[in-house]
Design an enzyme around this catalytic site. Structure first.
Site, short mmCIF file in Angstrom:
data_model
loop_
_atom_site.label_atom_id
_atom_site.label_comp_id
_atom_site.label_asym_id
_atom_site.label_seq_id
_atom_site.Cartn_x
_atom_site.Cartn_y
_atom_site.Cartn_z
N ASP A 22 0.76 -3.31 12.07
CA ASP A 22 1.19 -3.67 10.72
C ASP A 22 1.54 -5.16 10.69
O ASP A 22 2.55 -5.58 11.28
CB ASP A 22 2.40 -2.82 10.31
CG ASP A 22 2.78 -3.04 8.86
OD1 ASP A 22 2.98 -4.21 8.46
OD2 ASP A 22 2.85 -2.05 8.11
N ASP B 114 5.07 -6.18 9.25
CA ASP B 114 6.17 -5.84 10.17
C ASP B 114 6.20 -6.77 11.37
O ASP B 114 7.26 -7.16 11.84
CB ASP B 114 6.03 -4.39 10.64
CG ASP B 114 6.48 -3.40 9.58
OD1 ASP B 114 7.17 -3.82 8.62
OD2 ASP B 114 6.14 -2.21 9.69
N ARG C 2 0.85 -1.19 0.00
CA ARG C 2 0.00 0.00 0.00
C ARG C 2 0.88 1.23 0.00
O ARG C 2 1.74 1.38 0.85
CB ARG C 2 -0.85 0.06 1.28
CG ARG C 2 -1.98 -0.86 1.29
CD ARG C 2 -3.02 -0.48 2.31
NE ARG C 2 -2.54 -0.03 3.60
CZ ARG C 2 -3.33 0.40 4.56
NH1 ARG C 2 -4.63 0.48 4.37
NH2 ARG C 2 -2.84 0.77 5.71
N THR D 159 -1.40 7.45 -0.56
CA THR D 159 -2.67 7.28 -1.27
C THR D 159 -3.47 6.10 -0.73
O THR D 159 -4.67 5.99 -0.99
CB THR D 159 -2.43 7.04 -2.77
OG1 THR D 159 -1.73 5.79 -2.90
CG2 THR D 159 -1.61 8.15 -3.40
C1 PRP Z 1 -1.00 -4.86 4.36
C2 PRP Z 1 -1.81 -6.13 4.46
C3 PRP Z 1 -2.66 -6.06 3.22
C4 PRP Z 1 -2.90 -4.58 3.06
C5 PRP Z 1 -4.29 -4.29 3.53
O1 PRP Z 1 0.06 -5.00 3.49
O2 PRP Z 1 -1.03 -7.28 4.53
O3 PRP Z 1 -2.02 -6.59 2.07
O4 PRP Z 1 -1.95 -3.91 3.92
O5 PRP Z 1 -4.62 -2.99 3.30
P1 PRP Z 1 -5.74 -2.55 2.26
O6 PRP Z 1 -6.92 -3.43 2.50
O7 PRP Z 1 -6.01 -1.10 2.64
O8 PRP Z 1 -5.17 -2.67 0.87
P2 PRP Z 1 1.15 -3.84 3.29
O9 PRP Z 1 0.74 -2.93 2.18
O10 PRP Z 1 1.46 -3.21 4.61
O11 PRP Z 1 2.39 -4.62 2.73
P3 PRP Z 1 3.31 -5.72 3.44
O12 PRP Z 1 2.46 -6.96 3.64
O13 PRP Z 1 4.39 -5.92 2.45
O14 PRP Z 1 3.80 -5.17 4.75
N1 URA Z 2 -2.31 -3.34 6.91
C1 URA Z 2 -1.89 -3.79 8.12
O1 URA Z 2 -0.91 -4.54 8.19
N2 URA Z 2 -2.56 -3.41 9.20
C2 URA Z 2 -3.63 -2.59 9.15
O2 URA Z 2 -4.21 -2.29 10.21
C3 URA Z 2 -4.05 -2.13 7.89
C4 URA Z 2 -3.38 -2.52 6.79
#
Ligand code: PRP
Ligand code: URA
Length: 209
Positions: free
Chosen positions: A200, A203, A104, A108
């Site tokens: 997160d 993380d 994400r 945005t």
């Molecule tokens: C997180 C999570 C989802 C997304 C959800 O990933 O694992 O993929 O956010 O958010 P959304 O419904 O608003 O799209 P992130 O973008 O943090 O990436 P990562 O898994 O690489 O940390």
């Molecule tokens: N992605 C995450 O990992 N946590 C949240 O709360 C939202 C998006």
């Protein structure tokens, strides 16, 4: 219309409580994500069709059942979806695995795709898309749109925590996709994080940040 199932199993609720705690460390967090994924998978495979076959036991013959012709594929959304793969594989070890890389954009909140590799025979498979978090829904919606371009038999989405905003968006964008959720939370905050959520997920699984 999407079928939405929110789990109420005590084991899931208990594990989720530990998962959410700020003090839970990486090792335990990873383990819990995997265990919860196994429990969600148990429910998300409940309606797979069966067929009767005859087998020989050491004592005699038995008419018994196997899952009918359905081949499965798992598609974790990178990174955090990777944390669910082992737990699901524990129940469906012969599933093939694809990967979709999305993150994400922090400003945005829109998903940015950086990787997509899916099983070659995906059109013969029921696909389970895995991601612990359904926040705005953008990542799940995009990942499922990508997978649909390859004509799988059907798609199901499994997540651990969902926000109402993301669930509504996903149902609207992909009404043919059934959704399996361990817990529905209250809302998103101004940064797009699920409240109360768990922070997160990527993380916390990988020990980054
Ligand atoms: C997180 C999570 C989802 C997304 C959800 O990933 O694992 O993929 O956010 O958010 P959304 O419904 O608003 O799209 P992130 O973008 O943090 O990436 P990562 O898994 O690489 O940390
Ligand atoms: N992605 C995450 O990992 N946590 C949240 O709360 C939202 C998006």
């Amino acid at each position: 219309m999407s079928k939405v199932m929110v789990m109420d199993h005590p084991l899931i609720q208990h594990k989720l409580t530990i998962l959410r705690k700020e003090k839970t460390g990486t090792r335990e967090f990873r383990q819990l994500v995997s265990e919860i994924a196994t429990l969600i998978c148990y429910e998300a495979t409940r309606d797979l069709p069966l067929e009767e076959i005859e087998i020989k036991t050491p004592i005699g013959h038995a008419k018994t059942k196997i899952i009918s012709g359905k081949k499965l594929a798992l598609v974790p959304i990178l990174r955090a979806g990777l944390g669910m793969v082992d737990g699901v594989m524990a129940l469906v070890p012969s599933a093939k695995i694809g990967h979709i890389g999305l993150y994400r954009d922090e400003k945005t909140l829109k998903p940015v795709e950086y990787y997509c590799k899916l099983p070659g025979d995906i059109e013969e498979r029921v696909v389970y898309v895995l991601d612990p978090m359904l926040a705005t829904g953008g990542s799940a919606i995009d990942a499922i749109s990508q997978i649909k371009l390859r004509n799988p038999k059907s798609i199901r989405f499994m997540c651990i925590i969902a926000a109402p905003e993301g669930l509504e968006a996903l149902k609207k964008a992909h009404p043919d996709v059934d959704i399996y959720i361990a817990a529905m939370d209250e809302r998103l905050n101004e940064k797009g994080y699920i409240v109360p959520g768990l922070g997160d997920a990527g993380d916390r699984i990988f020990g980054t940040k």
